[in-house]
Each structure stands twice: as structure tokens, then as C-alpha cells.
Motif scaffolding. Structure first.
Motif, short mmCIF file in Angstrom:
data_model
loop_
_atom_site.label_atom_id
_atom_site.label_comp_id
_atom_site.label_asym_id
_atom_site.label_seq_id
_atom_site.Cartn_x
_atom_site.Cartn_y
_atom_site.Cartn_z
N GLN A 58 0.52 -0.94 0.15
CA GLN A 58 -0.38 0.28 -0.19
C GLN A 58 1.40 0.87 -0.08
OE1 GLN A 58 -1.47 -0.59 4.30
NE2 GLN A 58 -1.56 1.69 4.08
N LEU B 248 1.59 5.42 1.88
CA LEU B 248 0.72 5.93 2.64
C LEU B 248 1.19 6.86 3.03
CD1 LEU B 248 2.52 4.06 6.50
CD2 LEU B 248 2.70 3.73 3.71
N ALA C 269 3.46 9.12 8.10
CA ALA C 269 2.49 7.63 9.00
C ALA C 269 3.23 6.52 9.01
CB ALA C 269 0.94 7.08 7.59
N ILE C 270 4.42 6.79 9.05
CA ILE C 270 5.39 5.61 8.79
C ILE C 270 5.87 5.06 10.20
CG2 ILE C 270 7.83 4.62 8.50
CD1 ILE C 270 7.96 6.27 5.99
N ASP D 283 3.60 5.74 12.99
CA ASP D 283 2.95 4.73 13.71
C ASP D 283 2.87 3.65 12.90
OD1 ASP D 283 1.81 7.63 15.10
OD2 ASP D 283 0.77 8.09 13.06
N ARG D 284 3.04 3.41 11.55
CA ARG D 284 3.00 1.57 11.62
C ARG D 284 4.12 1.33 12.19
NH1 ARG D 284 -0.22 0.50 7.11
NH2 ARG D 284 0.19 -0.93 7.86
N LEU E 47 4.68 0.48 0.98
CA LEU E 47 5.49 -0.13 2.51
C LEU E 47 4.60 -1.88 1.74
CD1 LEU E 47 4.94 -1.15 5.33
CD2 LEU E 47 2.63 -0.75 5.18
N ASP F 228 4.52 -5.16 3.27
CA ASP F 228 4.34 -5.86 4.51
C ASP F 228 5.12 -7.48 4.11
OD1 ASP F 228 3.18 -4.63 7.09
OD2 ASP F 228 0.47 -4.78 5.65
N GLN G 104 8.34 -4.83 8.22
CA GLN G 104 8.32 -3.76 7.10
C GLN G 104 8.98 -3.35 5.99
OE1 GLN G 104 5.86 -2.18 10.28
NE2 GLN G 104 3.32 -2.88 9.39
#
Length: 209
Positions: A46, A48, A52-53, A55-56, A169, A171, A184
Motif C-alpha cells: 500500500q 501511505l 504515517a510510517i 505509526d505503522r 509499504l 508487509d 515491514q
């Protein structure tokens, strides 16, 4: 709007295929390196925002292990492979067969093994992207760090100035027998590099997005 959505869906389909092929190549390379069957689950891919990295990966103050690369070539950028310390130890034990002597620190052998695993991942994903785009992209020698996620991302900014505002990203889940280890993988192209990547694929991109 439907046309725009069609372009967005097409771009994500390409990026998902890049992730699938890269994961397959990485699994093959790791299996050869470790002389044992290693599989990788179909990755979730995805886009992003850069902010926001952290937070992930559990928040800016969360302790993580990161393998960092600079991407050089036609579409430069930055790469981070990020794991929790627990996942890194599990990865070393399950995949590389390295006995974990200390849960709190990493030995020179462990650093070396993680660097090589990160190198294989980076090379596999970048080769996959390069094959799709016919662009030249290669990773630098990896740097490793065990620190808070926010500090690691700030290090990348300090080293290379402004990063792009979007990240890809991927996963990544390693499978060895009945055991799984998750990490990640973040590709953060420089501000103009996503436009170059999609232009190479014949996909227009709105610079105002």
C-alpha cells in the motif's frame, strides 16, 4: 473521477505485482543462502504518507531495528526494512539458525546476518521494480540501527535532506516450516522519483497530488 480511479488502481496493481515478484526472488535467494526452504507470504502492498510510517511500526518512540539503504540510479530514494527487536531475533534463530545469546543486544554475527537478509530483500524488490520500469535502481551498502522509530526516520532525513512525502509499504512475512516472522519494508522515493517511475510505465501522474 472514474478515469483517475482507474489510473490509481492500475498503479497499485503494478506495485502489488512488484511486491509479489520481489518476495518470490527474495525467498529463492534466501533459500540458496541458508540452504533450507524459505517461503514468503504474498505481501500486502500500500501507499501511505511519510509521516504515517512511525505509526505503522508502533509509534515514534517504539524501539525498532532498521536496515537502511540509499537507492541510487534513475529514481533515487530511501529504503527501510524495519523489524521489532523480538522479530529480528526470531528471524535470526528460525531462518539463519543463529543461537540468540542476549535478548537485549545484537552480536556482530547477528548484525552481519541481518544486513545480508536486508540486502537480499532490497536487491530483490528493486530488481523487480527496475524490470517493470527499465530504470536503473540499486541499493547502497546497508546501515543498521537499533533505536526509536522516530530517530531512525530522522536519521534518513538528516543524511539525505528532504524525502518524498509518500512511501510504498510492503508487509513482509518470512515462513520457515510452521514459523512466521513479520517485518515491514518501506520504499520512500525522492520527491520526483514516483513521477519518474510511473512515467516509465506510461502512467500519468498529477504533480499536485
Amino acid at each position: 473521477m472514474d478515469l483517475f480511479k482507474g489510473f490509481e488502481d492500475f498503479k497499485m496493481d503494478i506495485l502489488k505485482e512488484v511486491g509479489n515478484i520481489g518476495a518470490g526472488n527474495a525467498a529463492t535467494a534466501l533459500s540458496k543462502l541458508l540452504d533450507k526452504p524459505i517461503d514468503m507470504a504474498v505481501p500486502k502492498v500500500q501507499m501511505l504518507p511519510f509521516e504515517a510510517i512511525a505509526d505503522r511500526v508502533g509509534g515514534a518512540e517504539n524501539l525498532v531495528l532498521a536496515v537502511f539503504f540509499r537507492v541510487e540510479g534513475d529514481a533515487p530514494g530511501n529504503l527501510f526494512f524495519i523489524l521489532s527487536p523480538e522479530a529480528a531475533k526470531k528471524l535470526l534463530h528460525r531462518l539463519a539458525g543463529i543461537t540468540v545469546e542476549n535478548e537485549e543486544t545484537f552480536s556482530e554475527m547477528e548484525w552481519s546476518a541481518l544486513s545480508e537478509i536486508g540486502n537480499i530483500l532490497a536487491g530483490s524488490y528493486l530488481s523487480s521494480l527496475a524490470d517493470f520500469t527499465s530504470l536503473s535502481m540499486s541499493p547502497t551498502v546497508p546501515a543498521l540501527a537499533l533505536d526509536m522509530a522516530g530517530a531512525i526516520l530522522s536519521y534518513g532525513l538528516l543524511q539525505f535532506g528532504e524525502m518524498g512525502d509518500s512511501a510504498l509499504l510492503i508487509d513482509t512475512t518470512f515462513i520457515e516450516g510452521h514459523h512466521e516472522v513479520e517485518g515491514q519494508f518501506f520504499l520512500i522515493p525522492d520527491p520526483d522519483s514516483f513521477a519518474k517511475i510511473f512515467a516509465a510505465l506510461g502512467v500519468p501522474i498529477d504533480h499536485d497530488q
